[in-house]
Motif scaffolding. Sequence first.
Motif, mmCIF file in Angstrom:
data_model
loop_
_atom_site.group_PDB
_atom_site.id
_atom_site.type_symbol
_atom_site.label_atom_id
_atom_site.label_comp_id
_atom_site.label_asym_id
_atom_site.label_seq_id
_atom_site.Cartn_x
_atom_site.Cartn_y
_atom_site.Cartn_z
ATOM 1 N N ASN A 129 -7.323 11.402 7.783
ATOM 2 C CA ASN A 129 -7.723 10.190 7.079
ATOM 3 C C ASN A 129 -6.572 9.589 6.274
ATOM 4 O O ASN A 129 -6.470 8.367 6.135
ATOM 5 C CB ASN A 129 -8.903 10.472 6.147
ATOM 6 N N LEU A 130 -5.710 10.447 5.751
ATOM 7 C CA LEU A 130 -4.540 9.968 5.023
ATOM 8 C C LEU A 130 -3.621 9.180 5.949
ATOM 9 O O LEU A 130 -3.118 8.102 5.586
ATOM 10 C CB LEU A 130 -3.790 11.149 4.396
ATOM 11 N N VAL A 131 -3.391 9.698 7.150
ATOM 12 C CA VAL A 131 -2.568 8.986 8.127
ATOM 13 C C VAL A 131 -3.205 7.643 8.466
ATOM 14 O O VAL A 131 -2.517 6.617 8.551
ATOM 15 C CB VAL A 131 -2.374 9.838 9.396
ATOM 16 N N ASP A 132 -4.524 7.635 8.645
ATOM 17 C CA ASP A 132 -5.223 6.373 8.931
ATOM 18 C C ASP A 132 -5.034 5.364 7.799
ATOM 19 O O ASP A 132 -4.799 4.173 8.046
ATOM 20 C CB ASP A 132 -6.717 6.633 9.144
ATOM 21 N N ARG A 133 -5.163 5.823 6.558
ATOM 22 C CA ARG A 133 -4.999 4.910 5.426
ATOM 23 C C ARG A 133 -3.604 4.294 5.411
ATOM 24 O O ARG A 133 -3.440 3.088 5.153
ATOM 25 C CB ARG A 133 -5.247 5.652 4.099
ATOM 26 N N CYS A 134 -2.597 5.114 5.687
ATOM 27 C CA CYS A 134 -1.219 4.622 5.684
ATOM 28 C C CYS A 134 -0.980 3.630 6.820
ATOM 29 O O CYS A 134 -0.339 2.585 6.623
ATOM 30 C CB CYS A 134 -0.244 5.789 5.795
ATOM 31 N N LEU A 135 -1.503 3.940 7.997
ATOM 32 C CA LEU A 135 -1.345 3.025 9.129
ATOM 33 C C LEU A 135 -2.049 1.698 8.860
ATOM 34 O O LEU A 135 -1.489 0.626 9.115
ATOM 35 C CB LEU A 135 -1.893 3.670 10.399
ATOM 36 N N ASP A 136 -3.256 1.767 8.352
ATOM 37 C CA ASP A 136 -3.999 0.540 8.062
ATOM 38 C C ASP A 136 -3.294 -0.290 6.994
ATOM 39 O O ASP A 136 -3.237 -1.523 7.070
ATOM 40 C CB ASP A 136 -5.422 0.871 7.614
ATOM 41 N N VAL A 248 -18.198 26.478 7.539
ATOM 42 C CA VAL A 248 -19.412 25.822 7.032
ATOM 43 C C VAL A 248 -19.490 24.359 7.436
ATOM 44 O O VAL A 248 -20.372 23.624 6.999
ATOM 45 C CB VAL A 248 -19.505 25.958 5.494
ATOM 46 N N GLY A 249 -18.516 23.918 8.252
ATOM 47 C CA GLY A 249 -18.544 22.537 8.747
ATOM 48 C C GLY A 249 -18.179 21.493 7.731
ATOM 49 O O GLY A 249 -18.693 20.378 7.756
ATOM 50 N N ASN A 250 -17.247 21.823 6.825
ATOM 51 C CA ASN A 250 -16.864 20.881 5.779
ATOM 52 C C ASN A 250 -15.346 20.701 5.747
ATOM 53 O O ASN A 250 -14.744 20.491 4.692
ATOM 54 C CB ASN A 250 -17.340 21.380 4.410
ATOM 55 N N SER A 251 -14.699 20.744 6.925
ATOM 56 C CA SER A 251 -13.241 20.654 6.968
ATOM 57 C C SER A 251 -12.739 19.262 6.645
ATOM 58 O O SER A 251 -11.554 19.072 6.332
ATOM 59 C CB SER A 251 -12.745 21.069 8.362
ATOM 60 N N GLY A 252 -13.608 18.237 6.717
ATOM 61 C CA GLY A 252 -13.204 16.879 6.398
ATOM 62 C C GLY A 252 -12.760 16.717 4.955
ATOM 63 O O GLY A 252 -12.114 15.734 4.607
ATOM 64 N N PHE A 253 -13.100 17.678 4.126
ATOM 65 C CA PHE A 253 -12.704 17.668 2.720
ATOM 66 C C PHE A 253 -11.186 17.612 2.575
ATOM 67 O O PHE A 253 -10.676 17.118 1.578
ATOM 68 C CB PHE A 253 -13.259 18.925 2.050
ATOM 69 N N PHE A 254 -10.442 18.108 3.583
ATOM 70 C CA PHE A 254 -8.993 18.197 3.496
ATOM 71 C C PHE A 254 -8.291 16.998 4.117
ATOM 72 O O PHE A 254 -7.065 16.966 4.196
ATOM 73 C CB PHE A 254 -8.504 19.482 4.174
ATOM 74 N N ASN A 255 -9.028 16.003 4.585
ATOM 75 C CA ASN A 255 -8.422 14.841 5.205
ATOM 76 C C ASN A 255 -8.085 13.748 4.214
ATOM 77 O O ASN A 255 -7.504 12.758 4.561
ATOM 78 C CB ASN A 255 -9.351 14.260 6.285
#
Length: 255
Positions: A129-136, A248-255
């Motif tokens: 998500n960080l990469v996406d924010r920078c690209l956008d 636990v299916g919460n890896s998005g926390f690190f994006n």
Amino acid sequence: MSDTENKEKFKNIAIIVAGGKGLRMQSSVKKQFIDLDGIPIIVRTLAAFDMHCRVDEIILVVPEQDLDFTRNHLLHRFSFSTPLHIIKGGVTRQDSVGNGLDKALKICIRPETTFVLIHDGVRPFVGENLVDRCLDGALKNGACIPVLGIFDTVKRADKNGKIICTLDRDGLFRAQTPQVFRLDLIVKAASYARNTGFLGTDEASICEHAKLPVGIVDGGPFNIKLTSPQDLIFAGLIIQAKKEAEIVGNSGFFN
């Protein structure tokens, strides 16, 4: 903008700079080659961009003396789906980035529709998500970097270790990478810096020197730069926390 639209109209090239000597790391192994849980730091960094659907090609910049080791003894053990170019760096980081930009010019079709993501090789926990924010942000402004706010009180001191004043931290930020630029703009800024003898501490400062505007987006608290032995302790904790989050299916926390 959707990923499909992005890939049709723009080309995104990650330039990973891995030229550190690791002096502050106090290690006989260069910091980018140190293993984290069995995987070298630089491989973890490359994997983050290799797995990102908006990154079309990757340029890895390493010291000339490390080219053979990187190609034949390190990366051959790992597979990447994104085209990977390994090139030699220069004397300074700015020189190394310049070599990366030269390579990007050779593999792109149009610099004005190509974006480069310039990233520290020892920031292995950069999130999707960080990469996406920078690209956008770069699509909107032509240049964009991730930053973190400063929450501690900031002091200015003299050479004798005496406080001169307390700085107003409002509007102050800590810069991270990837720093993303439209290729034609950063090439012009780099050329101007070279012609004027300017040495920047990051690519955004080179754009600032050339009077080119740079946008900012929120950085990531886990997007740390590994430069000291203490940083490796934090890195180990992040890896363990990511493993537990995936369970636990919460890896998005690190994006």
